[in-house]
Structure formats: structure tokens, C-alpha cells
Design an enzyme around this catalytic site. Structure first.
Site: not given
Ligand SMILES: NC(=O)c1ccc[n+]([C@@H]2O[C@H](COP(=O)([O-])OP(=O)(O)OC[C@H]3O[C@@H](n4cnc5c(N)ncnc54)[C@H](O)[C@@H]3O)[C@@H](O)[C@H]2O)c1
Length: 449
Positions: A155, A210, A259, A266, A336
Site C-alpha cells: 500500500f 488491494k 485536478g 497503480c 507512468r
Molecule cells: N509503485 C507503486 O506505488 C506501487 C504501490 C503498491 C503496489 N504496487 C504494485 O507493485 C508491483 C511492482 O510495482 P513497481 O512500481 O515496483 O514496478 P517497477 O516497474 O518499478 O519495478 C518492477 C521491477 O521488476 C523487474 N522485473 C520484471 N520482471 C522480472 C522478473 N521476471 N524477475 C525479476 N525482476 C523482474 C523490473 O526490471 C523492475 O525493476 C506492481 O504490481 C504494482 O502494481 C506498486
């Protein structure tokens, strides 16, 4: 405890660094070799307040390591967290292929009992899918190594990710096995010293929690954007209405700001994924579809206001627009699904010249717009305002709050200010000599257009 994090992005890197800070031994894996090489040298690939210090300190103390070697990583941590992307597919449904690929890797390489914890945002039923994939790989190897799959949705908010991770509001653990849930309790115990924040439930409910949380927040934003449109049409001021309704304790003040729409990695994809999942399950999610539609419209609203303003002044073509802020929200370099992308795209198509500035997202923006001939990359908000016919504020970075408007105005050719985040007092902006146009508030123009 030894912990492995698979996927070292916004969620994986922050989670890994925070676990290490609490004393766990963490190995972060990523398939992106450049990212891992940079991290090994102490370079942080993303902008997130407080993260650099945390990563450096814990790397120096060897509690935080980085690798691209799956074999090494899977056999390091008794518990392996998955934090890989789950982007949208063409039809809006969630693409779980990254999670599935990780599950295959785990099944092929694990040598001892493992607890697999999914932190990626995934459709209801994915824990069962991950279990099936790992079991399939183990069966191929004729292996009977035991494992458990847990859902532990994340979260954290970009821009406040370290704080959110160190001091979470709640920790959701979806587990069908009480013993595995206890291991997670132990991992999170340093985060729950003041009071218990852990909610244990079944995996399906954890996965749904979530999506429901993001859908609720996105709904508030689209609701306020709809109200702001109505305010505009009936002559009311949404800034006053926001305070009027926020003071009701059943409503509260958070997430009531109108806004230019929600963006980021997300909300947009998660709302669409929930809609797709609901339809797949035979439900008709009318409200969620409307939330998404309102957001799509809202992302275009500032561009429409600019077009309308300049329609009697020769059109937008060849006008110079200064853009303050590009990231989808302050304190992050993440672009993004940022509203700025649609805004910039549309104005470029109409022949406008853009002077862009963002405190941290410029490198990411350059990767997207490259050397577009109609874009100038600026040093700061004053530089962006040079010879501009109008300024458009897209991201409410704190440094834009108390700007010296006299010097800004001296730089400009025109007098229009389009505030996509309602950051200023309309009457003051008018007194400063601007035509001030914001969201859901009567326009303050020197001469009605
Ligand atoms: N960014 C946010 O604020 C946030 C908050 C809560 C939940 N999430 C969820 O968390 C997840 C990750 O989001 P994020 O923002 O950290 O993504 P991100 O793109 O910043 O990071 C993901 C990482 O995973 C790596 N990756 C891809 N395939 C892979 C594999 N097979 N093995 C190992 N590494 C691999 C990528 O190279 C990248 O560095 C998503 O499902 C997203 O919805 C994100």
C-alpha cells in the site's frame, strides 16, 4: 531472517531497504542488469525521498545485497517476496506474465522449503495460479520440496514510500496456512512495535482488498472531478465545496482535491483490471467504469481550457506554453500514466511550443519525448516562463507554492495561467495581473474571452 526480493523497482527496492533497516538480511534480484550494477555502486535508479540514505547504509553493513542471479537469490531467502510489474493488457485486464515467469523460476531453482509472498498487485486468484505453476515445475523435477504462497499486497505511496513502508497503516496477510502467516508476522514484527497492524485473511480477500482500496481512492478523485465540473457549470467554487464536505467526519478531507485526473503506475491500471476481473466473474461494475471514464475526460480538461482561451487569440498553434511539473504527483520521478503525457501530446499535435520543467522527472520525460523540436527543456520554473504565452501547472510540487510571480510575469509574453491543481487563490492571481483559470472555480480573466 534471510529474505529475497524479486523485482527491484519502486516497491521491491523500498521494501528490501526497509526490511534491511529493521535488521533482516535481504537480497534483491532484478532482471535489469544495468539497474543492479548501479545499485551495487550505490546509485539509486529512482527518486524516492529518504531511499538513498537507507540503501547506502544497509549496503555498507551488508544487510542489503543486489543480484541478477536467480539461483543465488531464490536459495538465499527462506521467504521470497515477488514485486514485479503487473501492467494492463490491451483489454484492461491485468498482465500477470511477469509474476508467472517468477513463479516458474522459483519452481525450477528452489532447493529447500520456501514461503513465496506476492506483493505485486494481482487479480483475485493469482496466489492459486502461482501455487499451480511452482507445483508444476517441481513435479517436472520430480521434487517434493514443500512451499506456501501468501498474498501480501503493498500500500505504499510513491513520494512517501519509505515512510509508508516503515510505518504502515496496516499489513494485510492473505494466507491459507497459519504457520506461514506466523513467519510473516515475525518478519513484520519490527514494524508493529507500537500496536498490532496485521490483518490476516484468506488469499482471495487479501488480493481483493488491494483493488478495493485503490478503487475507493480513485472513486473519490473522479467524484470530486465530476463535482468540480458541475461547480464550474453552475457558478459554484469547488474549493469552498471541498472544505464544506470534508468537514463532515464521515467524509474527511483526504483525497478530495479536484485536478487533472489520477495517474501513476497503480490507479489507472488497477481500476481497469478490477473492471475486467469483475466482468470475467459475471458482474457489471457500472460505478468503476464511470470512475475510469471521468478520469480519461479529466486528463484532457486543461488542454481544452487552453484551446478555448486561445481560440479568440489566434489559436494554440505557435503559442508558447510553459509547463510546471511533469510527474504524476509531487515527490516522484514517475511518469507512468501521468496526465502531463496526454497534455503534452495534444498540445504538440496542435502546433504549440512547450517549455518543460520538473524538479526531478526531466530525465524520464526526455526518454519519452526525446529531441522533439517543439520542446525546450528548462532549468526551473522561471526559465520555463520565458516568452511564454501561458503557464500550465500540472504537478503541485512544493517549490511552486510560493513563487515570485512578479518575476515570473516579467519573463512572460502573455498573461494566462492554467492551474491544473488549484494551488493559488484566484482573486490574488487576478490582482497579480494573470488570467487565472483553474478547476471547478469561476475563471479570473482580465477581459472575458
Ligand atoms: N509503485 C507503486 O506505488 C506501487 C504501490 C503498491 C503496489 N504496487 C504494485 O507493485 C508491483 C511492482 O510495482 P513497481 O512500481 O515496483 O514496478 P517497477 O516497474 O518499478 O519495478 C518492477 C521491477 O521488476 C523487474 N522485473 C520484471 N520482471 C522480472 C522478473 N521476471 N524477475 C525479476 N525482476 C523482474 C523490473 O526490471 C523492475 O525493476 C506492481 O504490481 C504494482 O502494481 C506498486
Amino acid at each position: 531472517m534471510h529474505i529475497t526480493i524479486i523485482g527491484t523497482g519502486y516497491v521491491g527496492l523500498v521494501t528490501g531497504a526497509c526490511f534491511a533497516e529493521m535488521g533482516h538480511s535481504v537480497m534483491c534480484l532484478d532482471v535489469d542488469i544495468t539497474k543492479i550494477e548501479r545499485l551495487k555502486k550505490g546509485e539509486i535508479p529512482i527518486y524516492e525521498p529518504g531511499l538513498e540514505e537507507l540503501v547506502k547504509r544497509n549496503s555498507l553493513s551488508h544487510r542489503l545485497q543486489f543480484t541478477t542471479d536467480y539461483q543465488k537469490a531464490i536459495n538465499f531467502g527462506k521467504v521470497c517476496f515477488i514485486a514485479v510489474p503487473t501492467p494492463s493488457q490491451e483489454n484492461g485486464s491485468c498482465n500477470t506474465s511477469y509474476v508467472e515467469s517468477v513463479a516458474s523460476h522459483i519452481g525450477r531453482t528452489m532447493e529447500e522449503k520456501r514461503i513465496i509472498v506476492n506483493k505485486s498487485t494481482v487479480p483475485v486468484g493469482t496466489a492459486a495460479l502461482v501455487t499451480k505453476i511452482i507445483q508444476h515445475e517441481l513435479t517436472k523435477r520430480k521434487s517434493t520440496i514443500p512451499f506456501e504462497v501468501i498474498s501480501n499486497p503493498e500500500f505504499l505511496k510513491e513520494g512517501a514510500a519509505v515512510q509508508d513502508c516503515l510505518k504502515p497503516d496496516r499489513i494485510i496477510i492473505g494466507a491459507n496456512c497459519p504457520k506461514a502467516a506466523d513467519v510473516l508476522r515475525e518478519i513484520y514484527s519490527p514494524f508493529t512495535v507500537s500496536h498490532d497492524k496485521i490483518l490476516i485473511m484468506d488469499t482471495l480477500s487479501a488480493e481483493m482488498t488491494k483493488y478495493a482500496a485503490n478503487a475507493m481512492l480513485a472513486t473519490r478523485i473522479s467524484f470530486m472531478n465530476e463535482i468540480s465540473e458541475i461547480c464550474k457549470c453552475v457558478g459554484a467554487n469547488v474549493n469552498e465545496v471541498r472544505k464544506g464536505i470534508g468537514s463532515d467526519s464521515r467524509i474527511g478531507y483526504s483525497f478530495l482535491y479536484p485536478g487533472i485526473g489520477y495517474g501513476g503506475s497503480c490507479f489507472p491500471k488497477d481500476i481497469r483490471a478490477l473492471i475486467a476481473k469483475a466482468k470475467e466473474a459475471g458482474c457489471e461494475p457500472k460505478l468503476l467504469s464511470a470512475v475510469d471514464e471521468v478520469n480519461v475526460r479529466q486528463k484532457k480538461i486543461l488542454g481544452m481550457k487552453i484551446r478555448r482561451y486561445f481560440s479568440k487569440l489566434g489559436g494554440v498553434k505557435s503559442k508558447t506554453i510553459a509547463v510546471w511539473g511533469l510527474s504524476f504527483k509531487p515527490d516522484t520521478d514517475d511518469l507512468r500514466e501521468a496526465p502531463s503525457l496526454i497534455f503534452i501530446d495534444e498540445l504538440l499535435k496542435e502546433g504549440a511550443k512547450l517549455r518543460l520543467y520538473d524538479p526531478v522527472a526531466m530525465p524520464n520525460a526526455r526518454k519519452i519525448f526525446k529531441n522533439h523540436p517543439s520542446i525546450s527543456w528548462c532549468e526551473d520554473e522561471f526559465d520555463a516562463a520565458k516568452d511564454a504565452d501561458a503557464i500550465a501547472l500540472l504537478t503541485e510540487w512544493k517549490q511552486f507554492r510560493l513563487v515570485n510571480f512578479q518575476s515570473v510575469k516579467r519573463q512572460m509574453k502573455g498573461i494566462a495561467f492554467f492551474d491544473g491543481r488549484n494551488q493559488y487563490k484566484p482573486a490574488e492571481m487576478r490582482t497579480r495581473g494573470f488570467d487565472y483559470i483553474s478547476i471547478g472555480v469561476p475563471d479570473q480573466v482580465q477581459e472575458l474571452v
